[in-house]
Structure formats: structure tokens, C-alpha cells
Motif scaffolding. Structure first.
Motif, PDB file in Angstrom:
ATOM      1  N   HIS A 104       7.814  17.441  46.887  1.00 11.31           N
ATOM      2  CA  HIS A 104       8.999  17.369  47.748  1.00 11.31           C
ATOM      3  C   HIS A 104       8.760  16.468  48.954  1.00 11.31           C
ATOM      4  O   HIS A 104       9.658  15.724  49.369  1.00 11.31           O
TER       5      HIS A 104
ATOM      6  N   ILE B 297       9.223  13.042  47.586  1.00 17.03           N
ATOM      7  CA  ILE B 297      10.633  12.789  47.260  1.00 17.03           C
ATOM      8  C   ILE B 297      11.408  12.421  48.514  1.00 17.03           C
ATOM      9  O   ILE B 297      12.143  11.416  48.545  1.00 17.03           O
TER      10      ILE B 297
ATOM     11  N   ILE C 185      11.579  12.968  41.144  1.00 15.67           N
ATOM     12  CA  ILE C 185      12.438  14.093  40.763  1.00 15.67           C
ATOM     13  C   ILE C 185      12.238  14.422  39.283  1.00 15.67           C
ATOM     14  O   ILE C 185      12.153  15.597  38.894  1.00 15.67           O
TER      15      ILE C 185
ATOM     16  N   CYS D  81       9.105  16.306  39.039  1.00 19.81           N
ATOM     17  CA  CYS D  81       9.191  17.607  39.691  1.00 19.81           C
ATOM     18  C   CYS D  81       9.968  18.611  38.836  1.00 19.81           C
ATOM     19  O   CYS D  81       9.686  19.813  38.866  1.00 19.81           O
ATOM     20  N   ARG D  82      10.930  18.126  38.072  1.00 18.89           N
ATOM     21  CA  ARG D  82      11.712  19.006  37.204  1.00 18.89           C
ATOM     22  C   ARG D  82      10.824  19.792  36.242  1.00 18.89           C
ATOM     23  O   ARG D  82      11.179  20.875  35.810  1.00 18.89           O
TER      24      ARG D  82
ATOM     25  N   GLN E 152      16.717  23.397  38.766  1.00 21.31           N
ATOM     26  CA  GLN E 152      17.363  22.197  38.258  1.00 21.31           C
ATOM     27  C   GLN E 152      18.610  21.816  39.057  1.00 21.31           C
ATOM     28  O   GLN E 152      18.900  20.629  39.243  1.00 21.31           O
TER      29      GLN E 152
ATOM     30  N   TYR F 160      17.798  19.554  41.962  1.00 19.37           N
ATOM     31  CA  TYR F 160      17.488  18.171  41.619  1.00 19.37           C
ATOM     32  C   TYR F 160      18.730  17.416  41.161  1.00 19.37           C
ATOM     33  O   TYR F 160      18.864  16.214  41.409  1.00 19.37           O
TER      34      TYR F 160
ATOM     35  N   HIS G 162      20.397  16.108  44.303  1.00 17.93           N
ATOM     36  CA  HIS G 162      19.804  14.928  44.928  1.00 17.93           C
ATOM     37  C   HIS G 162      19.933  13.675  44.057  1.00 17.93           C
ATOM     38  O   HIS G 162      20.036  12.566  44.598  1.00 17.93           O
TER      39      HIS G 162
END
Length: 235
Positions: A174, A177, A193, A196-197, A204, A207, A210
Motif C-alpha cells: 500500500h 501504491i 494493485i 496486491c489483489r 477487492q 482495489y 482505486h
């Protein structure tokens, strides 16, 4: 009513004072009328207790009716100077609080469904309660085009979560990001992202939000002097 009463009980059990009560929610505050040196921590404890109550009620309703919808709540917490005292008119008085922190808490609660659901706290709250909870940066917002940015966080758990390698990995992702977003490096933010998912505990919906923001920025560049706050979501 089946959920609101136990939620209010959580606020009271952690030293909160109940303020405004509506058909689908309520507000509570700490550190007034009695001093509370750990008010931010206690507010977060109450919020954490509310999420556990909500999960328990959802489970009980599901056992009674397998088709019952999932019960979700939104919680916003902000810390700052306020005016506390008796307010009212026409002979009807009530003890309440007014100020920017109250408005910010209401805004965070209204936005919380974009992130999870989640307990969403402002930066001052995170600073004061950090020893007791794991906080994850989730956004930077502002009330208007000339308003200062406010970094906000989600409560992800207690000290055990804070110490876990999985949570530390999530915080590192994060950090990167949001660094990429503030530098307007949209391609890098997208790649981070996507990575990171796949991490344990990833939400979810957060994300998706964003990625939609990044698409907006690409069509409407925020400018070289951008401070990193997303403002249209509040305007």
C-alpha cells in the motif's frame, strides 16, 4: 433494532457517549463530558466490537433463514478539537459535540462502504491508537478543491494482526501504491494493485475503487501541483 441496540451497547461499554440517533445508525463521542486520555483507542475498540457484533448477528440470522442478507455496517472515526455542551431550542436541550472532527467522522462513515466494509479512521486517530491496532492506509481525501488533504486508514485488526508478516507485506504494498499514485505513475500503480489483489486479506472492492480513480486521473490529469487527494468523490 435487532442490530442497533447491541452496537450502541458496544459504544457505551467502551466509554462512549451516545449523540445523534437515526433510524439506521447513531453517533457517539469520547472524552466528554468526562476526560478520557485514551479516547481514540477506546473509540477504535468500540468500532472493532461493533464489527464482531455485526458478524454474530449475520450468522444468527443466516441460521434462522438461510436466505437472509449479510448485515454490513459502516464506521467512521475522527479525532480533533470540538465544542461540547448543551445544544437545542424550544426548551429541548441535549448534550452534544460540534466541530470539524464531527463532520469528518460523518464523511468517513458515509464513504466506508467504498473500502470494504471497514472501520475508517482519520490520521490523528491512527496516531493516537496505533499501539493497539493495525492500521492500513486506504485513501487520501479532501472536502473541497481548496481543502487540505486527509489521509485515512482502515482498522485491520489488533496487535496480533499488526505483528503478522502478511499484514506487514500488505502495508508495504500500500505504501508503494500510494507513492505511485501521488507521483502520477499510473502504470506502476496498476501493476502494484494487480499484485496486491493476490495477497491474503486483500479487499477487492477497495482495489476496484482505486483502479476506477486511476482511469479518471488519466482522462482528467490532476496537474503538477496535485497534493494526492481525490476530491470529486466528495463534491
Amino acid at each position: 433494532p435487532i442490530l442497533l441496540t447491541p452496537l450502541i451497547d458496544q459504544a457505551l461499554a467502551h466509554g462512549g457517549t451516545i449523540d445523534r440517533l437515526t433510524a439506521d445508525g447513531f453517533a457517539a463521542f469520547w472524552n466528554a463530558p468526562l476526560d478520557d486520555g485514551e479516547h481514540a483507542l477506546h473509540a477504535c475498540e468500540a468500532g472493532n466490537g461493533m464489527t464482531m457484533v455485526s458478524a454474530r448477528v449475520t450468522e444468527e440470522l443466516g441460521q434462522r433463514n438461510p436466505g437472509a442478507p449479510i448485515v454490513e455496517i459502516g464506521i467512521g472515526i475522527a479525532t480533533g478539537p470540538v465544542i461540547a455542551g448543551g445544544f437545542g431550542a424550544s426548551g429541548r436541550m441535549g448534550y452534544s459535540v460540534h466541530g470539524d472532527a464531527v463532520t469528518l467522522a460523518q464523511t468517513l462513515q458515509a464513504m466506508s462502504h467504498h473500502y470494504g466494509p471497514a472501520i475508517v479512521v482519520a490520521e490523528d486517530t491512527r496516531t493516537l491508537a496505533e499501539r493497539g491496532f493495525a492500521f492500513l492506509e486506504i485513501d487520501t481525501i479532501a472536502a473541497g478543491r481548496q481543502s487540505p488533504p486527509v489521509t485515512i486508514y482502515a482498522v485491520m485488526g489488533g496487535p496480533v494482526t499488526k505483528a503478522s508478516p502478511k499484514f506487514r507485506a500488505l502495508t508495504v504494498f500500500h505504501d508503494h501504491i500510494f507513492q505511485a499514485i501521488r507521483k502520477q505513475n499510473w502504470a506502476m500503480a496498476r501493476e502494484l494493485i494487480a499484485q496486491c489483489r493476490r495477497l491474503s486479506g486483500a479487499r477487492q472492492q477497495f482495489y476496484d475503487l482505486h483502479l476506477a480513480r486511476i482511469a479518471f486521473y488519466e482522462k482528467h490529469p490532476p496537474g503538477a501541483d496535485w497534493d494526492g487527494a481525490f476530491r470529486p468523490v466528495l463534491e
